[in-house]
Design a protein around this motif. Structure first.
Motif, PDB file in Angstrom:
ATOM      1  N   PRO A   1       0.788  -1.021   0.059  1.00  0.00           N
ATOM      2  CA  PRO A   1       0.084   0.009   0.070  1.00  0.00           C
ATOM      3  C   PRO A   1       0.940   1.546   0.032  1.00  0.00           C
ATOM      4  CG  PRO A   1      -1.049  -1.512   1.451  1.00  0.00           C
ATOM      5  CD  PRO A   1       0.401  -2.263   1.126  1.00  0.00           C
ATOM      6  N   ALA A   2       1.960   1.269   0.728  1.00  0.00           N
ATOM      7  CA  ALA A   2       2.505   2.527   0.649  1.00  0.00           C
ATOM      8  C   ALA A   2       3.460   2.634  -0.744  1.00  0.00           C
ATOM      9  CB  ALA A   2       3.939   2.397   1.850  1.00  0.00           C
ATOM     10  N   ARG A   3       3.646   1.711  -1.409  1.00  0.00           N
ATOM     11  CA  ARG A   3       4.326   1.886  -2.733  1.00  0.00           C
ATOM     12  C   ARG A   3       3.115   2.230  -3.977  1.00  0.00           C
ATOM     13  NH1 ARG A   3       6.844  -2.740  -4.358  1.00  0.00           N
ATOM     14  NH2 ARG A   3       7.551  -1.717  -6.111  1.00  0.00           N
ATOM     15  N   THR A   4       1.869   2.269  -3.907  1.00  0.00           N
ATOM     16  CA  THR A   4       1.089   2.192  -4.468  1.00  0.00           C
ATOM     17  C   THR A   4       0.995   3.600  -5.622  1.00  0.00           C
ATOM     18  OG1 THR A   4      -0.677   1.015  -3.337  1.00  0.00           O
ATOM     19  CG2 THR A   4      -1.578   2.176  -5.124  1.00  0.00           C
ATOM     20  N   ARG A   5       1.210   4.973  -5.150  1.00  0.00           N
ATOM     21  CA  ARG A   5       1.345   6.036  -5.660  1.00  0.00           C
ATOM     22  C   ARG A   5       2.553   5.944  -6.670  1.00  0.00           C
ATOM     23  NH1 ARG A   5      -0.038  11.895  -3.642  1.00  0.00           N
ATOM     24  NH2 ARG A   5      -1.638  10.469  -2.530  1.00  0.00           N
ATOM     25  N   GLY A   6       3.655   5.360  -6.175  1.00  0.00           N
ATOM     26  CA  GLY A   6       4.662   5.407  -7.132  1.00  0.00           C
ATOM     27  C   GLY A   6       4.687   4.462  -8.131  1.00  0.00           C
ATOM     28  N   ALA A   7       4.069   3.275  -8.021  1.00  0.00           N
ATOM     29  CA  ALA A   7       4.098   2.307  -8.852  1.00  0.00           C
ATOM     30  C   ALA A   7       2.928   2.827 -10.203  1.00  0.00           C
ATOM     31  CB  ALA A   7       3.553   1.101  -8.285  1.00  0.00           C
ATOM     32  N   ILE A   8       1.819   3.184  -9.579  1.00  0.00           N
ATOM     33  CA  ILE A   8       0.866   3.905 -10.713  1.00  0.00           C
ATOM     34  C   ILE A   8       1.739   5.041 -11.496  1.00  0.00           C
ATOM     35  CG2 ILE A   8      -1.068   5.214 -11.074  1.00  0.00           C
ATOM     36  CD1 ILE A   8      -2.410   3.554  -8.543  1.00  0.00           C
ATOM     37  N   ALA A   9       2.390   5.982 -10.895  1.00  0.00           N
ATOM     38  CA  ALA A   9       3.033   6.961 -11.513  1.00  0.00           C
ATOM     39  C   ALA A   9       4.060   6.322 -12.677  1.00  0.00           C
ATOM     40  CB  ALA A   9       3.777   7.984 -10.567  1.00  0.00           C
ATOM     41  N   LEU A  10       4.683   5.329 -12.026  1.00  0.00           N
ATOM     42  CA  LEU A  10       5.866   4.660 -13.064  1.00  0.00           C
ATOM     43  C   LEU A  10       4.987   3.851 -14.089  1.00  0.00           C
ATOM     44  CD1 LEU A  10       8.677   3.999 -13.659  1.00  0.00           C
ATOM     45  CD2 LEU A  10       8.170   1.782 -12.049  1.00  0.00           C
ATOM     46  N   ALA A  11       3.997   3.254 -13.993  1.00  0.00           N
ATOM     47  CA  ALA A  11       3.237   2.540 -15.003  1.00  0.00           C
ATOM     48  C   ALA A  11       2.642   3.734 -16.067  1.00  0.00           C
ATOM     49  CB  ALA A  11       2.015   1.718 -14.351  1.00  0.00           C
ATOM     50  N   ILE A  12       2.452   4.593 -15.627  1.00  0.00           N
ATOM     51  CA  ILE A  12       1.912   5.651 -16.595  1.00  0.00           C
ATOM     52  C   ILE A  12       3.009   6.328 -17.541  1.00  0.00           C
ATOM     53  CG2 ILE A  12       0.788   7.993 -16.702  1.00  0.00           C
ATOM     54  CD1 ILE A  12      -1.146   7.377 -14.319  1.00  0.00           C
ATOM     55  N   ALA A  13       4.065   6.575 -16.804  1.00  0.00           N
ATOM     56  CA  ALA A  13       5.163   7.174 -17.642  1.00  0.00           C
ATOM     57  C   ALA A  13       5.666   6.156 -18.598  1.00  0.00           C
ATOM     58  CB  ALA A  13       6.363   7.510 -16.385  1.00  0.00           C
ATOM     59  N   GLU A  14       5.767   4.943 -18.260  1.00  0.00           N
ATOM     60  CA  GLU A  14       6.333   3.733 -19.122  1.00  0.00           C
ATOM     61  C   GLU A  14       5.087   3.646 -20.228  1.00  0.00           C
ATOM     62  OE1 GLU A  14       7.494   0.779 -16.579  1.00  0.00           O
ATOM     63  OE2 GLU A  14       9.597   1.693 -16.106  1.00  0.00           O
TER      64      GLU A  14
END
Length: 52
Positions: A26-39
């Protein structure tokens, strides 16, 4: 184990079947979503046209 996990199989079964790619803490959700969008590959129409 819940009744639903007994019937559906739970996380381990989903991972084994390839239904999910990874489990995100849960603490990494925002970063994981941002990375997926960027890639992500930019969307284009069926003929390579840029959407308007």
């Amino acid at each position: 184990m819940t009744e639903r996990e007994k019937i559906a199989g739970g996380l381990e079964r989903a991972q084994g079947a390839g239904v999910i790619d990874e489990v995100i803490e849960p603490a990494r959700t925002r970063g994981a979503i941002a990375l997926a969008i960027a890639e992500a590959v930019p969307a284009r129409g069926a003929h390579g046209d840029i959407p308007v």
